[in-house]
Design an enzyme around this catalytic site. Sequence first.
Site, short mmCIF file in Angstrom:
data_model
loop_
_atom_site.label_atom_id
_atom_site.label_comp_id
_atom_site.label_asym_id
_atom_site.label_seq_id
_atom_site.Cartn_x
_atom_site.Cartn_y
_atom_site.Cartn_z
N ASN A 183 0.79 -1.23 0.00
CA ASN A 183 0.00 0.00 0.00
C ASN A 183 0.83 1.28 0.00
O ASN A 183 0.35 2.33 -0.40
CB ASN A 183 -0.95 0.00 1.20
CG ASN A 183 -0.23 -0.25 2.51
OD1 ASN A 183 0.54 -1.21 2.63
ND2 ASN A 183 -0.45 0.59 3.49
N HIS A 184 2.09 1.21 0.46
CA HIS A 184 2.93 2.42 0.51
C HIS A 184 3.72 2.67 -0.78
O HIS A 184 4.51 3.61 -0.84
CB HIS A 184 3.91 2.36 1.68
CG HIS A 184 3.26 2.68 2.98
ND1 HIS A 184 2.82 3.94 3.31
CD2 HIS A 184 2.93 1.89 4.04
CE1 HIS A 184 2.27 3.93 4.51
NE2 HIS A 184 2.32 2.69 4.98
N HIS A 209 3.61 -6.78 5.59
CA HIS A 209 2.85 -5.58 5.97
C HIS A 209 2.77 -5.34 7.47
O HIS A 209 2.87 -4.21 7.89
CB HIS A 209 1.43 -5.57 5.38
CG HIS A 209 0.61 -4.38 5.78
ND1 HIS A 209 0.92 -3.09 5.35
CD2 HIS A 209 -0.49 -4.26 6.57
CE1 HIS A 209 0.01 -2.25 5.86
NE2 HIS A 209 -0.83 -2.93 6.60
#
Length: 272
Positions: free
Chosen positions: A67-68, A187
């Site tokens: 997600n980053h 994550h």
Amino acid sequence: MRILFVGDIFGRPGRTIVQERVPDLIRDRNIDLAIANAENAAGGFGLTPQIAEELFDLGFDALTTGNHIWDKKEIIEYFNSVERNPGSPARKIVRPANYPVGTPGFGWYEGRTHGGREFSGVPFAVINLQGRVFMANNDDPFRTADEILKKLEAKVILVDIHAEATSEKVALAWYLEGRVTAVLGTHTHIPTADEHILPGGTAAQTDVGMSGPYASVIGVQKDLIVQRFLSNMPSRFEPATEDVRLCGAIIDCDSETGRATKIERIMIREHD
Ligand SMILES: [Fe+2]
């Protein structure tokens, strides 16, 4: 053949331990295929083209993210450059495949293992998926995996499931059992002690853990995060520096069938 997967490389401390240890690890442990999650390799947030290429120079064959991946904007142009230059190393970086259609980048990569290693020229694939529990509302990672698997020729297939919920990651491993070599979680930055081989020949570990500073809250300076919980006020997150560890997994598999035979959880501390 043997695969090394290094968990979320976090900021400079993570990059430093990876630089110091991975080339020896590849040589000493006879690694044929090396992959890392690098979504937070740049200052704890995102990935730059330069850092990605430094990681490739260390011997990584592909990088996964999460997600980053969008935090450093230059990565978008880097992904888009592949259209003009299909041989760009940018193609060896995968972002979660279940982002909306049209998102920059690629959700999977197919290549061949490095020359000079024992098992060189073996076709392999890497798939990156993102969970949906407590995360963005992406497409279904389970059915996205089905669609990608229809397109792949490689038998040695590593899946990085970048997700919060242990249940979602464990379920995905069972869903893909017998169809991929490994389903490894990233994550949460916290390694789980559940590495095992599913009966169908798929290696699984719910989270391989972060490669970065453990005297922290998942990589960030602990006082900043404690204050955030106390106040609910936004604050700037800075990477921590102490108790740096390299975490990941080493998987043995059959190079022709892709079936995993062994998985070993690894944690190397900076002063080991
Ligand atoms: Fe993440």
